[in-house]
Design an enzyme around this catalytic site. Structure first.
Site, PDB file in Angstrom:
ATOM      1  N   SER A   1      -7.325   6.268  -8.037  1.00  0.00           N
ATOM      2  CA  SER A   1      -6.855   6.519  -9.486  1.00  0.00           C
ATOM      3  C   SER A   1      -6.731   5.393 -10.400  1.00  0.00           C
ATOM      4  O   SER A   1      -7.456   5.474 -11.433  1.00  0.00           O
ATOM      5  CB  SER A   1      -5.540   7.423  -9.639  1.00  0.00           C
ATOM      6  OG  SER A   1      -4.413   6.448  -9.287  1.00  0.00           O
TER       7      SER A   1
ATOM      8  N   HIS B   1       2.871  14.277  -7.815  1.00  0.00           N
ATOM      9  CA  HIS B   1       2.399  12.984  -8.390  1.00  0.00           C
ATOM     10  C   HIS B   1       1.256  12.737  -9.214  1.00  0.00           C
ATOM     11  O   HIS B   1       1.190  11.953 -10.054  1.00  0.00           O
ATOM     12  CB  HIS B   1       2.048  12.350  -6.735  1.00  0.00           C
ATOM     13  CG  HIS B   1       1.780  10.756  -7.146  1.00  0.00           C
ATOM     14  ND1 HIS B   1       2.535   9.784  -7.336  1.00  0.00           N
ATOM     15  CD2 HIS B   1       0.525  10.178  -6.581  1.00  0.00           C
ATOM     16  CE1 HIS B   1       1.903   8.680  -7.272  1.00  0.00           C
ATOM     17  NE2 HIS B   1       0.596   8.785  -6.902  1.00  0.00           N
TER      18      HIS B   1
ATOM     19  N   THR C   1       5.193   3.502  -2.087  1.00  0.00           N
ATOM     20  CA  THR C   1       3.588   3.194  -1.964  1.00  0.00           C
ATOM     21  C   THR C   1       3.123   3.838  -0.812  1.00  0.00           C
ATOM     22  O   THR C   1       3.686   3.484   0.262  1.00  0.00           O
ATOM     23  CB  THR C   1       3.221   2.026  -2.350  1.00  0.00           C
ATOM     24  OG1 THR C   1       1.895   1.929  -2.348  1.00  0.00           O
ATOM     25  CG2 THR C   1       3.954   0.892  -1.449  1.00  0.00           C
ATOM     26  N   GLU C   2       1.907   4.379  -0.867  1.00  0.00           N
ATOM     27  CA  GLU C   2       1.049   4.660   0.464  1.00  0.00           C
ATOM     28  C   GLU C   2       0.767   3.258   0.840  1.00  0.00           C
ATOM     29  O   GLU C   2       0.476   3.120   2.293  1.00  0.00           O
ATOM     30  CB  GLU C   2      -0.239   5.123  -0.197  1.00  0.00           C
ATOM     31  CG  GLU C   2      -1.032   5.769   1.443  1.00  0.00           C
ATOM     32  CD  GLU C   2      -2.146   6.800   0.674  1.00  0.00           C
ATOM     33  OE1 GLU C   2      -1.827   7.554  -0.113  1.00  0.00           O
ATOM     34  OE2 GLU C   2      -3.277   6.650   0.897  1.00  0.00           O
TER      35      GLU C   2
ATOM     36  N   ARG D   1      -3.590  12.351   1.609  1.00  0.00           N
ATOM     37  CA  ARG D   1      -2.034  12.721   1.053  1.00  0.00           C
ATOM     38  C   ARG D   1      -1.783  14.294   1.202  1.00  0.00           C
ATOM     39  O   ARG D   1      -0.792  14.721   1.536  1.00  0.00           O
ATOM     40  CB  ARG D   1      -1.957  12.475  -0.420  1.00  0.00           C
ATOM     41  CG  ARG D   1      -1.838  10.940  -0.593  1.00  0.00           C
ATOM     42  CD  ARG D   1      -1.836  10.520  -2.167  1.00  0.00           C
ATOM     43  NE  ARG D   1      -1.686   9.046  -2.085  1.00  0.00           N
ATOM     44  CZ  ARG D   1      -1.862   8.292  -3.227  1.00  0.00           C
ATOM     45  NH1 ARG D   1      -1.859   9.015  -4.421  1.00  0.00           N
ATOM     46  NH2 ARG D   1      -1.383   6.907  -3.262  1.00  0.00           N
TER      47      ARG D   1
ATOM     48  N   LEU E   1       8.567   6.899  -6.439  1.00  0.00           N
ATOM     49  CA  LEU E   1       7.366   6.560  -5.575  1.00  0.00           C
ATOM     50  C   LEU E   1       7.492   5.570  -4.645  1.00  0.00           C
ATOM     51  O   LEU E   1       8.135   4.459  -4.992  1.00  0.00           O
ATOM     52  CB  LEU E   1       6.067   6.424  -6.496  1.00  0.00           C
ATOM     53  CG  LEU E   1       4.778   5.704  -5.773  1.00  0.00           C
ATOM     54  CD1 LEU E   1       4.079   7.205  -4.740  1.00  0.00           C
ATOM     55  CD2 LEU E   1       3.919   5.360  -6.609  1.00  0.00           C
TER      56      LEU E   1
ATOM     57  N   HIS F   1       2.586  13.856  -3.428  1.00  0.00           N
ATOM     58  CA  HIS F   1       2.807  12.396  -2.678  1.00  0.00           C
ATOM     59  C   HIS F   1       3.430  12.548  -1.503  1.00  0.00           C
ATOM     60  O   HIS F   1       4.714  13.080  -1.653  1.00  0.00           O
ATOM     61  CB  HIS F   1       3.080  11.359  -3.619  1.00  0.00           C
ATOM     62  CG  HIS F   1       2.596   9.880  -3.064  1.00  0.00           C
ATOM     63  ND1 HIS F   1       3.559   9.394  -1.976  1.00  0.00           N
ATOM     64  CD2 HIS F   1       2.016   8.888  -3.368  1.00  0.00           C
ATOM     65  CE1 HIS F   1       2.848   8.139  -1.791  1.00  0.00           C
ATOM     66  NE2 HIS F   1       1.702   7.921  -2.755  1.00  0.00           N
TER      67      HIS F   1
ATOM     68  N   GLN G   1      -1.591  16.950  -7.026  1.00  0.00           N
ATOM     69  CA  GLN G   1      -1.380  16.088  -5.699  1.00  0.00           C
ATOM     70  C   GLN G   1       0.068  15.995  -5.373  1.00  0.00           C
ATOM     71  O   GLN G   1       0.933  15.628  -6.343  1.00  0.00           O
ATOM     72  CB  GLN G   1      -2.089  14.787  -5.892  1.00  0.00           C
ATOM     73  CG  GLN G   1      -1.664  14.070  -4.685  1.00  0.00           C
ATOM     74  CD  GLN G   1      -2.603  12.820  -4.504  1.00  0.00           C
ATOM     75  OE1 GLN G   1      -2.402  11.734  -5.185  1.00  0.00           O
ATOM     76  NE2 GLN G   1      -3.741  12.982  -3.578  1.00  0.00           N
TER      77      GLN G   1
ATOM     78  N   PHE H   1      -5.502   2.140   3.448  1.00  0.00           N
ATOM     79  CA  PHE H   1      -4.902   3.248   2.479  1.00  0.00           C
ATOM     80  C   PHE H   1      -5.405   4.640   3.078  1.00  0.00           C
ATOM     81  O   PHE H   1      -6.505   4.685   3.879  1.00  0.00           O
ATOM     82  CB  PHE H   1      -5.575   3.010   0.958  1.00  0.00           C
ATOM     83  CG  PHE H   1      -4.133   2.978   0.098  1.00  0.00           C
ATOM     84  CD1 PHE H   1      -3.481   1.901   0.352  1.00  0.00           C
ATOM     85  CD2 PHE H   1      -4.119   3.627  -1.090  1.00  0.00           C
ATOM     86  CE1 PHE H   1      -2.512   1.404  -0.552  1.00  0.00           C
ATOM     87  CE2 PHE H   1      -3.016   3.454  -1.817  1.00  0.00           C
ATOM     88  CZ  PHE H   1      -2.320   2.421  -1.497  1.00  0.00           C
TER      89      PHE H   1
ATOM     90  N   ARG I   1      -7.097  13.742  -4.315  1.00  0.00           N
ATOM     91  CA  ARG I   1      -7.543  12.131  -4.671  1.00  0.00           C
ATOM     92  C   ARG I   1      -6.944  11.268  -3.605  1.00  0.00           C
ATOM     93  O   ARG I   1      -5.888  11.516  -2.676  1.00  0.00           O
ATOM     94  CB  ARG I   1      -6.986  12.099  -5.873  1.00  0.00           C
ATOM     95  CG  ARG I   1      -7.071  10.455  -6.305  1.00  0.00           C
ATOM     96  CD  ARG I   1      -6.430   9.839  -7.561  1.00  0.00           C
ATOM     97  NE  ARG I   1      -4.920  10.006  -7.527  1.00  0.00           N
ATOM     98  CZ  ARG I   1      -4.160   9.099  -7.027  1.00  0.00           C
ATOM     99  NH1 ARG I   1      -4.725   8.161  -6.393  1.00  0.00           N
ATOM    100  NH2 ARG I   1      -2.845   9.018  -7.137  1.00  0.00           N
TER     101      ARG I   1
END
Lengths: 331, 557
Positions: free
Chosen positions: B376, B336, B240-241, B272, B238, B228, B226, B113, B371
């Site tokens: 989270s 985000h 995903t990362e 991010r 969203l 994203h 944040q 990540f 973050r």
């Protein structure tokens, strides 16, 4: 391009009975039914009521009937619906009482989820220790070993843990139409999910016993609607069939449904034919037989009387072979 | 009036985790949520939850990555707790029934990540939030927890500086209810709806934060929002990362992996804030594709996409009309996550005795100025659990207190007054104006004059909000009035964010000022604390950052 939304409206404080109201909305590429409803609510009529949250098909709030089919409004594009039906007809989900407009009372649905004990019962021994602690400097944690294959029925894209409890299946379920007390596809799929969990330690099969009670897994009418209408591509009916198999394999056969299945298997195993009178007796006992009498008379009047004595069919050896293959002999 | 020992407001991961902890001990805790628990936005989390399990990884490395990711604004004592308790928390979830994908050795599978120096994000395909939410919800049912769902909390009630309960509006029948308690936990999530083009649910309107600041509890570091890097171009949904964790590329209109210019080592897996700024720069400098960037997963192959990123594939098809197996996905940065929130310590305690917060609504702060992905979900369970334990302890000595029922009446009258109003303004449209303004001027890149323009807009909207008309006069499921209240909440939160962002004259993490492009540790290595004075004006205070192990260094990736 403009299109029309025809919404089911009912406010118990004002309306004696439900009615439909039409709104005209301007379309844009990619517009979803939820986008359209939000547009109506914020720009035209703030009284139109519906549930919504994530708008990305993961929270399950905005399920409703769209042109007659239970769907997630957030995931349903306006374009194809208009092409097919010329209008967007929105109504509340079926099989649950309406609170207002497109909002139904979900209490009965969630009560049924609670009823199946949706959690692990007991724990595998090596995983039961309570070893919670913050790690100290340089310390590593060891984890219990579970191999991929142990979770193979829980980690696929269309496996039951992906259920979002949106109630589309419940709204379309033929079993619930016939018996409002029936647990329904989502609850049973969840029951199956926990049976299938390698960590579960339900030693005496209490979950299956529970699920076998009246209004449980044997009330499924196999209409396949739950599979057809699931917005997440899950098949609750497949889970239910697997529950049936597990139940019989674990000899949990006190329910009429299980007795019915066992009796049919036995009858065919013995004679190659379905002894309907015996199956009726095995499933429901004397009272079941008496209950079936009017139907039997009706069938008799139409000339459909099952033979009282069954002859073995010619290919009985093949059936025995098939039973052996299926490992059904001793059951 | 209802009476319980503990009221938990919000039924996402932090609230449910705390509830499990309290109910396990047999404590009379009730959950109050404006939606049914499984509708909570935690369920939309996709990619992963971080914990160091591998023998070549260490929680200390997770600790450092998180501090660096926070641009040194995170409190290191709290981050140490977050990362050292992470593995035990994940195993705890697993024991409760949460399913994680497995690796070949029989352990929990982990993927890389952003901003993490080791692949340590545990996942369930690309729906780990959903899996955790439903798993914890099932445990809440196991412990027979009372749940009041579709109740909207309007006020926190206190007695002599101690919490004494909440006031809630029963959406189903339009009645106000006082709920007395010795401890209250707000796990009410974030405020993504302040911005247009956000990844958040429509319910994420910062209600808990707004109620808190009105009750005199400071909001901390609210200027840190944040963005994203990968949200679907048309809807902000969203992506995903985890897609980049699995190896996806970010491409500009020239087909170039532009991250080599901004984060040559980490590339697409930079944190991010770094990636979102890089994307916005490419778009602003004319190398975007119709105002978007392309996320390319095609080289991962159909099988891997179907196995690891099935939800992403379906979302791209359903919401963007693009099948990522064959085409790159158009994405752009979207609001985000809220790094800031209700100021708490690492046990969830706030400035009011007996009043707690955990999860996105809280600011411990473990995320500081930015973050890291996968932290989270971890935050929700670590601090949800800790808050539950601390509340249980607190109850042992907590004394009786009075619940001031006049607050119920006050909120009821405010609702009735608003409901009767037949003003010309529509809150739905005001909300869109606010969201668009915030996106344009208090977004990825910030600058004094633009933000002052945003502030003027907010002040204008506050005036116009006095003229909101409500179509729906009924008591049954009146979502019109609830949305009007939610709008007032995001309006207040937007003002706190904007004023905080104007105040902080430096660039740190997600807060990037084009007029102050450098981090300024000398003046600004401190938390901002926003409160309301008697006249509803926002004022700011500061507090120190806890620095235990890692001295601030330049932050490059």
């Amino acid at each position: 391009m403009e299109f029309k939304i025809r919404a089911y409206r009912f406010n118990p404080e004002i309306d004696e009975k439900p009615y439909y109201k039409e709104y005209t909305v301007e379309d844009y590429p990619g517009m979803t039914v939820l986008n359209a409803l939000i547009k109506v609510k914020s720009e035209i009529d703030g009284t139109l009521s519906f549930r919504r949250s994530c708008r990305s098909a993961i929270c399950g709030s905005c399920a409703m009937k769209i042109n007659g089919i239970s769907k997630l409004a957030c995931k349903t594009q306006v374009g194809p619906e208009i092409e097919k039906f010329g209008i967007i007809n929105v109504e509340p989900l079926a099989n649950m009482p309406v609170i207002r407009d497109l909002i139904v009372d979900q209490e009965s649905f969630f009560d049924k989820i609670k009823e199946i004990k949706p959690y692990l019962l007991g724990q595998r021994e090596d995983d039961a220790r309570d070893n919670f602690h913050a790690l100290k400097e340089g310390e590593k944690i060891s984890q219990p070993v579970y191999y991929k294959y142990e979770f193979q029925n829980l980690t696929g894209n269309n496996d039951t843990p992906n259920c979002i409890l949106c109630e589309c299946c419940y709204s379309e379920c033929g079993g619930v139409v016939g018996n409002p007390k029936y647990l329904g596809p989502a609850a049973l799929a969840k029951l199956y999910r926990y049976c299938e969990d390698p960590r579960d330690n339900d030693k005496n099969g209490s979950r299956l016993v529970n699920g076998s009670k009246p209004d449980g897994m044997w009330d499924c009418v196999h209409c396949q609607s739950c599979e057809e209408f699931c917005p997440k591509g899950i098949s609750p009916v497949k889970s239910i069939v697997k529950l049936h198999e597990r139940t019989i394999k674990n000899s949990i056969t006190f329910s009429a449904g299980a007795k019915h299945v066992v009796s049919i298997a036995k009858s065919i195993g013995e004679t190659g034919r379905l002894d309907e009178i015996k199956v009726a007796f095995d499933s429901g006992g004397i009272s079941g037989l008496i209950n079936d009498l009017p139907m039997a008379f009706g069938a008799g009047l139409k000339g459909k009387i099952p033979p009282l004595r069954l002859k073995l069919i010619k290919d009985m050896d093949d059936i025995r072979l098939a039973y052996k293959e299926l490992d059904l002999e001793e059951k | 009036m209802l009476k319980h020992d503990v009221v938990i407001v919000g039924a996402g991961l932090a609230g449910l985790r705390a509830a499990v902890e309290l109910r396990k001990q047999g404590i009379d805790a009730i959950i109050v949520s404006k939606v049914y628990p499984t509708r909570s936005h935690s369920g939309a989390a996709q990619g992963g939850v971080n914990a160091a399990f591998d023998e070549n990884d260490s929680w200390e490395s997770h600790f450092f990555d998180t501090v660096k990711g926070s641009d040194y604004l995170g409190d290191q004592d709290a981050i140490e707790i977050l990362t050292s308790e992470a593995p035990a928390n994940i195993l705890d979830l697993q024991k409760m029934g949460v399913v994680f994908n497995r690796n070949d050795k029989g352990g929990i599978a982990q993927r890389p990540f952003g901003g993490q120096s080791f692949p340590r994000s545990c996942y369930y395909a690309d729906a780990v939030g959903h899996m955790m939410l439903h798993g914890l919800f099932d445990n809440v049912l196991k412990y027979k927890t009372k749940i009041l769902y579709e109740y909207f909390v309007t006020s926190l009630v206190t007695d002599n500086g101690k919490v004494s309960g909440v006031v809630a509006y029963d959406i189903k029948n339009g009645k106000f209810e006082g709920i007395a308690a010795k401890a209250v936990l707000f796990a009410t999530g974030g405020y993504g709806q302040v911005y247009s083009s956000n990844t958040n649910a429509l319910i994420n309107t910062g209600d808990g934060m707004a109620v808190s600041i009105k009750a005199g509890v400071p909001l901390m570091d609210m200027e840190f929002v944040q963005f994203h890097p990968t949200t679907l171009k048309s809807t902000g949904i969203l992506v995903t990362e985890g897609a980049r964790g699995e190896g996806a590329y970010l491409l500009n209109s020239l087909g170039v992996r532009f991250m080599s210019k901004y984060a040559p080592k980490a590339m697409e897996l930079a944190p991010r804030d770094v990636v979102a700024r890089a994307e916005q720069t490419e778009i602003n400098e004319g190398r975007g594709v119709d105002g978007a960037i392309l996320l390319d997963v095609r080289h991962l192959g159909k099988e891997r996409i179907m196995e690891r990123l099935p939800q992403i594939m379906q979302l791209s098809i359903d919401f963007e009309g693009v099948n990522p197996i064959y085409e790159p996905i158009p994405i752009r940065p979207g609001a985000h996550y809220s790094m800031g929130g209700i100021k708490t310590d690492y046990n969830g305690r706030t400035a009011i005795e007996g009043y707690y917060s955990a999860g996105e609504s809280a600011c411990v702060s473990v995320h500081g100025a930015n973050r890291l992905g996968g932290n989270s979900l971890l935050d929700t369970v670590v601090f949800g659990r800790r808050a539950g334990i601390d509340i249980a302890e607190y109850l042992k000595t907590a004394d009786e207190r009075k619940f001031d029922e006049s607050i119920v009446k006050r909120d009821e009258e405010a609702f009735e007054k608003l409901k009767k109003s037949s003003g010309k303004e529509r809150h739905g449209l005001l909300k869109s104006e606010l969201q668009e303004e915030m996106r344009a001027d208090v977004g990825v890149f910030r600058e004094e004059n633009a933000m002052k323009k945003a502030l003027e807009k907010i002040i204008e909207l506050k005036e116009r909000a006095k003229n909101i008309g409500i179509d729906d006069k009924s008591k049954t499921f009146n979502t019109d009035i609830v949305e009007a209240f939610e709008f007032n909440n995001i309006l207040l939160i937007a003002e706190v964010i904007t004023r905080g962002a104007i105040l902080r004259k430096e660039s740190r993490g997600a807060h990037y000022r084009t007029d102050f492009p450098e981090r300024d540790d000398e003046k600004w290595l401190k938390h901002t604390l926003a409160t309301l004075d008697g006249k509803e004006n926002i004022k700011f205070d500061f507090s120190e950052v806890a620095i235990t192990k890692f001295k601030p260094q330049p932050r490059t990736y």
